[in-house]
Design a protein around this motif. Structure first.
Motif, mmCIF file in Angstrom:
data_model
loop_
_atom_site.group_PDB
_atom_site.id
_atom_site.type_symbol
_atom_site.label_atom_id
_atom_site.label_comp_id
_atom_site.label_asym_id
_atom_site.label_seq_id
_atom_site.Cartn_x
_atom_site.Cartn_y
_atom_site.Cartn_z
ATOM 1 N N LEU A 211 -16.586 67.934 -38.766
ATOM 2 C CA LEU A 211 -15.685 67.811 -38.602
ATOM 3 C C LEU A 211 -14.822 68.248 -37.390
ATOM 4 C CD1 LEU A 211 -12.850 66.657 -38.930
ATOM 5 C CD2 LEU A 211 -11.728 68.684 -39.692
ATOM 6 N N ASP A 212 -15.410 66.991 -36.200
ATOM 7 C CA ASP A 212 -14.643 67.011 -34.825
ATOM 8 C C ASP A 212 -13.445 66.487 -34.810
ATOM 9 O OD1 ASP A 212 -14.990 67.397 -32.303
ATOM 10 O OD2 ASP A 212 -15.430 65.436 -31.994
ATOM 11 N N VAL A 213 -11.984 67.613 -34.156
ATOM 12 C CA VAL A 213 -11.386 67.433 -34.446
ATOM 13 C C VAL A 213 -10.601 67.285 -33.053
ATOM 14 C CG1 VAL A 213 -9.008 68.485 -34.058
ATOM 15 C CG2 VAL A 213 -10.736 68.437 -36.227
ATOM 16 N N GLY A 214 -9.911 65.911 -32.215
ATOM 17 C CA GLY A 214 -9.524 65.881 -30.998
ATOM 18 C C GLY A 214 -10.707 65.287 -30.880
ATOM 19 N N SER A 215 -10.888 64.155 -31.133
ATOM 20 C CA SER A 215 -12.365 64.105 -30.683
ATOM 21 C C SER A 215 -12.680 62.741 -29.081
ATOM 22 C CB SER A 215 -13.615 63.346 -31.297
ATOM 23 O OG SER A 215 -12.613 61.719 -31.829
ATOM 24 N N GLY A 216 -11.837 62.521 -29.083
ATOM 25 C CA GLY A 216 -12.027 61.445 -27.349
ATOM 26 C C GLY A 216 -12.791 60.443 -27.525
ATOM 27 N N THR A 217 -14.104 60.666 -26.473
ATOM 28 C CA THR A 217 -14.810 59.562 -26.443
ATOM 29 C C THR A 217 -15.567 59.095 -27.497
ATOM 30 O OG1 THR A 217 -15.820 60.711 -25.359
ATOM 31 C CG2 THR A 217 -14.434 59.569 -24.372
ATOM 32 N N ALA B 237 -8.941 62.047 -45.385
ATOM 33 C CA ALA B 237 -9.697 61.949 -45.458
ATOM 34 C C ALA B 237 -11.177 63.558 -44.376
ATOM 35 C CB ALA B 237 -10.283 61.155 -43.757
ATOM 36 N N VAL B 238 -9.719 64.360 -44.330
ATOM 37 C CA VAL B 238 -10.640 65.693 -43.851
ATOM 38 C C VAL B 238 -9.956 66.191 -45.353
ATOM 39 C CG1 VAL B 238 -9.268 67.217 -42.460
ATOM 40 C CG2 VAL B 238 -9.378 64.870 -41.279
ATOM 41 N N ALA C 172 -8.478 77.720 -41.066
ATOM 42 C CA ALA C 172 -9.515 78.258 -41.678
ATOM 43 C C ALA C 172 -9.564 77.910 -42.812
ATOM 44 C CB ALA C 172 -8.976 79.660 -41.182
ATOM 45 N N ARG C 173 -8.473 76.349 -43.542
ATOM 46 C CA ARG C 173 -8.461 76.523 -44.814
ATOM 47 C C ARG C 173 -9.535 75.641 -44.804
ATOM 48 N NH1 ARG C 173 -3.002 76.806 -43.947
ATOM 49 N NH2 ARG C 173 -2.780 74.006 -43.117
ATOM 50 N N HIS C 174 -10.161 74.849 -43.964
ATOM 51 C CA HIS C 174 -10.942 73.990 -44.101
ATOM 52 C C HIS C 174 -11.978 74.177 -44.065
ATOM 53 C CE1 HIS C 174 -7.551 71.204 -43.514
ATOM 54 N NE2 HIS C 174 -7.753 70.257 -44.286
ATOM 55 N N LEU C 175 -12.744 75.637 -43.221
ATOM 56 C CA LEU C 175 -13.900 75.736 -42.892
ATOM 57 C C LEU C 175 -14.503 76.402 -44.267
ATOM 58 C CD1 LEU C 175 -15.932 75.962 -40.595
ATOM 59 C CD2 LEU C 175 -15.590 78.101 -40.240
ATOM 60 N N ALA C 176 -16.054 76.451 -44.665
ATOM 61 C CA ALA C 176 -16.702 76.796 -45.349
ATOM 62 C C ALA C 176 -16.561 78.506 -45.441
ATOM 63 C CB ALA C 176 -17.896 75.947 -45.899
ATOM 64 N N PRO C 177 -17.472 78.882 -46.549
ATOM 65 C CA PRO C 177 -17.239 80.738 -46.061
ATOM 66 C C PRO C 177 -18.516 80.383 -45.314
ATOM 67 C CG PRO C 177 -16.705 80.710 -48.641
ATOM 68 C CD PRO C 177 -16.740 78.748 -47.456
ATOM 69 N N GLY C 178 -19.008 80.776 -44.673
ATOM 70 C CA GLY C 178 -20.050 81.879 -43.232
ATOM 71 C C GLY C 178 -20.378 80.674 -42.602
#
Length: 303
Positions: free
Chosen positions: A163-169, A222-223, A249-255
């Motif tokens: 996931l790229d948050v604030g992707s710009g170009t 979608a996120v 943190a809620r969207h990040l998998a363990p590890g």
């Protein structure tokens, strides 16, 4: 400004906005204005004391809007708001000039070039980014730090969900898609950035792997559907990074790993504290000048 592989034959008038900023406040103004405007340059006027920050625009500036942005940045820097100087420049073919002033350059294994240049040598990861109305050409230390971190992570991580948050170009999303050959979801709060990133994805040959959506951070269906992610990239600014730490943190998998940038080295402690409170630990950092890129990892074993 739409992206194109051809250079317009007719020049267009351009406007310049100039701010005189104390040296200590210059990084805040450079970062904040670069998030809002495509063409921002800085140069030292008085050694150790004063810098000029220039904004170049293809149309007459919104003076009230610029004054509001300047006031916010000045408050963040703890200085009085500098008075913008606005002037019209003679007609110039700025896109052509931008092409000529934008030679290819390398960051780690990545070679960043405009579409007017030929691909690089075998073994390099080619990223095509033209002058456009979105932030992220690869030259700024925050983007360069993220590219270096992605290059290093590509040797440690196998086919992550990204996931790229604030992707710009979209440059960092394309880099991840090309390194791992995986689909990447990208979000941006700015509609113009979303439009540009979608065009750039096709130009880079990853249009089938990149999905770009208009979203405020993580607030998009979608996120949620794609979570949890093994790698989250967020090259924005320090305060939004702090505010969004719980959502990350809620969207990040363990590890899983989070790659954070857009912050000054003196803001590291603030950003780290917010993410440590969510169970993330610092794995590595990259510093380029006054800018930092942090690689954090969530505790736990990957699924």
């Amino acid at each position: 400004m739409p992206l194109s592989n051809t250079v317009p034959t007719k020049p267009s008038p351009t406007w310049r906005v100039v701010l005189d900023v104390p040296a200590d406040a210059m990084p805040i103004f450079e970062a904040g204005l670069s998030e809002l405007f495509t063409s921002v340059s800085t140069f030292e006027v008085e050694e150790g004391r004063c810098w000029a920050v220039e904004i170049f625009l293809p149309q007459p500036p919104d003076e009230e809007g610029i004054a509001d942005h300047v006031a916010i940045l000045a408050a963040a820097a703890g200085i009085p708001a500098p008075r913008p100087r606005i002037e019209a420049l003679p007609p110039t073919d700025w896109l052509k000039a931008s092409f000529e002033a934008f030679p290819a350059f390398s960051v780690g294994r990545f070679r960043i070039r405009g579409s007017h240049l030929e691909p690089g040598a075998r073994g390099q990861v080619d990223l095509v980014i033209d002058a456009a109305t979105a932030f992220g050409s690869g030259e700024h230390p925050t983007t360069a730090g993220c590219l270096l971190a992605l290059d290093r992570l590509s040797r440690l991580v196998r086919r992550p969900r990204v996931l790229d948050v604030g992707s710009g170009t979209g440059i960092l999303a394309f880099a991840a898609a090309k390194l791992w050959g995986v689909p990447v979801l990208a979000t941006d709060i700015d509609g113009e950035s979303v439009r540009v990133a979608r065009i750039n994805a096709r130009v880079n040959g990853v249009g089938d792997r990149i999905r770009v959506v208009l979203a405020d951070g993580y607030r998009h269906a979608a996120v949620a559907v794609g979570a949890p992610y093994d790698l989250i990239v967020a090259n924005i600014l320090a305060r939004p990074l702090v505010a969004m730490a719980p959502a990350l943190a809620r969207h990040l998998a363990p590890g899983g790993r989070a790659l954070l940038s857009g912050l000054l080295t003196r803001q590291e402690a603030m950003v780290l504290a917010a993410h440590r409170a969510q169970g993330l630990v610092l794995e590595s950092r990259i510093r380029i000048g006054v800018w930092s890129t942090l690689v954090l990892r969530r505790r736990g074993r990957p699924a």
